[in-house]
Design an enzyme around this catalytic site. Sequence first.
Site, PDB file in Angstrom:
ATOM      1  N   HIS A  18       9.875   1.630   4.572  1.00  0.00           N
ATOM      2  CA  HIS A  18      11.147   2.106   5.521  1.00  0.00           C
ATOM      3  C   HIS A  18      11.716   0.657   5.252  1.00  0.00           C
ATOM      4  O   HIS A  18      13.244   0.742   4.821  1.00  0.00           O
ATOM      5  CB  HIS A  18      10.786   2.033   6.881  1.00  0.00           C
ATOM      6  CG  HIS A  18      10.074   3.393   7.155  1.00  0.00           C
ATOM      7  ND1 HIS A  18       8.879   3.361   7.837  1.00  0.00           N
ATOM      8  CD2 HIS A  18      10.181   4.519   7.021  1.00  0.00           C
ATOM      9  CE1 HIS A  18       8.490   4.689   8.178  1.00  0.00           C
ATOM     10  NE2 HIS A  18       9.254   5.517   7.395  1.00  0.00           N
ATOM     11  N   LYS A  42       4.827  15.639  16.767  1.00  0.00           N
ATOM     12  CA  LYS A  42       3.420  15.370  17.204  1.00  0.00           C
ATOM     13  C   LYS A  42       3.415  14.199  18.283  1.00  0.00           C
ATOM     14  O   LYS A  42       4.614  13.585  18.270  1.00  0.00           O
ATOM     15  CB  LYS A  42       2.595  14.786  15.895  1.00  0.00           C
ATOM     16  CG  LYS A  42       2.026  15.884  15.238  1.00  0.00           C
ATOM     17  CD  LYS A  42       1.668  15.380  13.566  1.00  0.00           C
ATOM     18  CE  LYS A  42       2.941  14.882  12.843  1.00  0.00           C
ATOM     19  NZ  LYS A  42       2.648  14.157  11.613  1.00  0.00           N
ATOM     20  N   ARG A  90       9.852   9.915  -1.805  1.00  0.00           N
ATOM     21  CA  ARG A  90       8.960   9.416  -2.505  1.00  0.00           C
ATOM     22  C   ARG A  90       8.216  10.023  -3.582  1.00  0.00           C
ATOM     23  O   ARG A  90       7.620   9.385  -4.626  1.00  0.00           O
ATOM     24  CB  ARG A  90       7.702   8.727  -1.496  1.00  0.00           C
ATOM     25  CG  ARG A  90       8.105   7.815  -0.348  1.00  0.00           C
ATOM     26  CD  ARG A  90       7.175   7.843   0.668  1.00  0.00           C
ATOM     27  NE  ARG A  90       7.086   9.103   1.398  1.00  0.00           N
ATOM     28  CZ  ARG A  90       6.436   9.619   2.282  1.00  0.00           C
ATOM     29  NH1 ARG A  90       5.755   8.668   2.989  1.00  0.00           N
ATOM     30  NH2 ARG A  90       6.421  10.626   3.023  1.00  0.00           N
ATOM     31  N   SER A 128       3.846   6.232   7.161  1.00  0.00           N
ATOM     32  CA  SER A 128       3.353   6.036   8.554  1.00  0.00           C
ATOM     33  C   SER A 128       2.222   6.415   8.849  1.00  0.00           C
ATOM     34  O   SER A 128       1.165   6.157   9.468  1.00  0.00           O
ATOM     35  CB  SER A 128       4.483   6.267   9.563  1.00  0.00           C
ATOM     36  OG  SER A 128       5.568   5.438   9.306  1.00  0.00           O
TER      37      SER A 128
END
Length: 159
Positions: A18, A42, A90, A128
């Site tokens: 990030h 979540k 990514r 993450s």
Amino acid sequence: MKRIAVYPGSFDPITKGHEDLIHRSLEFVDQLIVAVAVNVSKQPLFSLDERVALIQQAVPDKRLAVQSFEGLLAEFAKKVGASVIIRGLRAVSDFEYEFQMALMNRNLAPKIETVFLVPAFDLTFVSSSLVREVARFGGDVSPLVDPTVQQALKRKFSK
Ligand code: PNS
């Protein structure tokens, strides 16, 4: 006219990936608003306030603002006067979801462009969720996150 961009995400927690995208974005925008989503599906590891504070500590820059948002990203982006939404890509696996999201956001806010940025090659594997998992089991995440985030993860998992 000032070019304002929004970089949205869960940031649970912010990673070096990030951070890399924030620095790349600041090369071509005047102001970057990191927009931390409230309603991630979540249960997040870090509270909203913790996620915001960790971003502020990891990437201090006067052209950067960190704000939380609830509801539609397109509405938030319009409200803050952004002309660009930044998202990272990514791998090919990111593409389908990102493509759909970009088209939906364009549908909701036709004047705002989504710009995809690719992180530094050696950070393409960082997420993450993997950082949380490695930290949970005591692995070394120091190359993947800012030292303040590393400390925060340590505190979370020592409880
Ligand atoms: O870091 P993430 O979890 O990939 O971020 C996803 C996020 C928060 C950017 C996305 O879920 C989002 O924009 N949520 C806000 C609600 C919304 O606008 N949904 C429609 C998107 S097309």
